[in-house]
Motif scaffolding. Structure first.
Motif, PDB file in Angstrom:
ATOM      1  N   VAL A 108       0.670  -0.969  -0.181  1.00 13.14           N
ATOM      2  CA  VAL A 108      -0.393  -0.289   0.240  1.00 13.14           C
ATOM      3  C   VAL A 108       1.009   1.464  -0.183  1.00 13.14           C
ATOM      4  O   VAL A 108       1.785   1.672   0.438  1.00 13.14           O
ATOM      5  N   GLU A 109       0.522   2.223  -0.634  1.00 17.12           N
ATOM      6  CA  GLU A 109       0.888   3.130  -0.417  1.00 17.12           C
ATOM      7  C   GLU A 109       0.115   4.161  -0.426  1.00 17.12           C
ATOM      8  O   GLU A 109      -0.759   3.978  -1.191  1.00 17.12           O
ATOM      9  N   LEU A 110      -0.237   5.865  -0.105  1.00 15.26           N
ATOM     10  CA  LEU A 110      -0.451   6.625   0.308  1.00 15.26           C
ATOM     11  C   LEU A 110       0.440   8.163  -0.479  1.00 15.26           C
ATOM     12  O   LEU A 110       1.210   8.508  -0.358  1.00 15.26           O
ATOM     13  N   THR A 111      -0.699   8.912  -0.869  1.00 14.97           N
ATOM     14  CA  THR A 111      -0.493  10.704  -1.695  1.00 14.97           C
ATOM     15  C   THR A 111      -1.597  11.282  -0.392  1.00 14.97           C
ATOM     16  O   THR A 111      -2.768  11.168  -1.108  1.00 14.97           O
ATOM     17  N   MET A 112      -1.376  12.283  -0.627  1.00 13.41           N
ATOM     18  CA  MET A 112      -1.973  13.893  -0.259  1.00 13.41           C
ATOM     19  C   MET A 112      -1.536  14.141  -1.867  1.00 13.41           C
ATOM     20  O   MET A 112      -0.929  15.599  -1.188  1.00 13.41           O
ATOM     21  N   GLU A 113      -3.072  14.783  -2.206  1.00  9.70           N
ATOM     22  CA  GLU A 113      -2.987  15.788  -2.669  1.00  9.70           C
ATOM     23  C   GLU A 113      -3.473  17.582  -2.935  1.00  9.70           C
ATOM     24  O   GLU A 113      -3.113  18.394  -2.505  1.00  9.70           O
ATOM     25  N   ASN A 114      -4.695  16.884  -1.585  1.00  7.08           N
ATOM     26  CA  ASN A 114      -4.745  18.173  -0.132  1.00  7.08           C
ATOM     27  C   ASN A 114      -5.145  17.591   0.890  1.00  7.08           C
ATOM     28  O   ASN A 114      -5.193  16.715   1.077  1.00  7.08           O
ATOM     29  N   PRO A 115      -5.634  18.652   1.531  1.00  2.00           N
ATOM     30  CA  PRO A 115      -5.763  18.405   3.642  1.00  2.00           C
ATOM     31  C   PRO A 115      -7.123  17.221   3.198  1.00  2.00           C
ATOM     32  O   PRO A 115      -6.735  16.429   3.892  1.00  2.00           O
ATOM     33  N   GLN A 116      -7.537  17.545   2.119  1.00  2.00           N
ATOM     34  CA  GLN A 116      -8.176  16.770   2.209  1.00  2.00           C
ATOM     35  C   GLN A 116      -8.904  15.334   2.266  1.00  2.00           C
ATOM     36  O   GLN A 116     -10.176  14.534   1.750  1.00  2.00           O
ATOM     37  N   ALA A 117      -7.707  15.099   1.058  1.00  2.00           N
ATOM     38  CA  ALA A 117      -7.765  14.496   0.253  1.00  2.00           C
ATOM     39  C   ALA A 117      -6.721  12.667  -0.272  1.00  2.00           C
ATOM     40  O   ALA A 117      -5.355  13.829  -0.150  1.00  2.00           O
ATOM     41  N   LEU A 118      -6.906  11.647   0.557  1.00  2.00           N
ATOM     42  CA  LEU A 118      -5.970  10.537   0.273  1.00  2.00           C
ATOM     43  C   LEU A 118      -5.860   9.753  -1.314  1.00  2.00           C
ATOM     44  O   LEU A 118      -6.624   8.949  -0.327  1.00  2.00           O
ATOM     45  N   THR A 119      -5.166   9.634  -1.525  1.00  5.47           N
ATOM     46  CA  THR A 119      -5.941   8.411  -2.357  1.00  5.47           C
ATOM     47  C   THR A 119      -4.401   7.512  -2.442  1.00  5.47           C
ATOM     48  O   THR A 119      -3.228   7.519  -1.767  1.00  5.47           O
ATOM     49  N   VAL A 120      -4.992   6.386  -2.081  1.00  6.48           N
ATOM     50  CA  VAL A 120      -4.759   4.813  -1.526  1.00  6.48           C
ATOM     51  C   VAL A 120      -4.885   4.061  -2.991  1.00  6.48           C
ATOM     52  O   VAL A 120      -4.997   3.912  -3.594  1.00  6.48           O
TER      53      VAL A 120
END
Length: 139
Positions: A108-120
């Motif tokens: 698993v890897e997570l990225t945060m495009e903005n403070p309200q959205a977390l892409t998993v």
């Protein structure tokens, strides 16, 4: 004279070590990585996870479960489903997601495009073959 030079060298070494150690005990990377902490809703908006940190690693525990999350994915309250994520200054990676219904271990890897959205992004060995979804922050 030689004793004085040795004492001065020891003093300079100690001063260098004190300056090299962060006062707070945590680097700025740690604090930046903490942006991920909190409660996140799955795309269906009925179930959520709490992301927390132990040491320098991040984990996710199921916080709330709706009927669809329980039936379709086997979610169970308080079950830890993501373990050992490491923050590299930009993304959270090298973690493992345990599929609650099948018990399958996935990368698993997570990225945060903005403070309200977390892409998993989840995958099994080969990142090219992956599944991606977006979780939204609660509150």
């Amino acid at each position: 004279m030689l004793l004085l030079i040795n004492i001065r060298l020891v003093q300079l070494t100690l001063l260098f070590l004190l300056l090299a150690i962060p006062i707070s005990g945590r680097s700025s990377v740690d604090r930046t990585g903490d942006r991920i902490l909190g409660r996140w809703l799955f795309p269906t908006k009925g179930s959520s996870v709490d992301v927390f940190r132990i040491g320098d690693r991040y984990f996710a525990r199921v916080a709330e479960v709706d009927h669809a999350g329980q039936k379709n994915y086997g979610l169970a309250k308080d079950k830890i489903i993501i373990t050992n994520l490491a923050f590299d200054g930009e993304n959270w990676s090298n973690g493992e997601m345990i599929h609650p219904k099948t018990g399958t271990h996935l990368d698993v890897e997570l990225t945060m495009e903005n403070p309200q959205a977390l892409t998993v992004t989840i995958y099994k060995g080969i990142k090219f073959l992956h599944k991606r979804f977006v979780m939204t922050r609660v509150g």
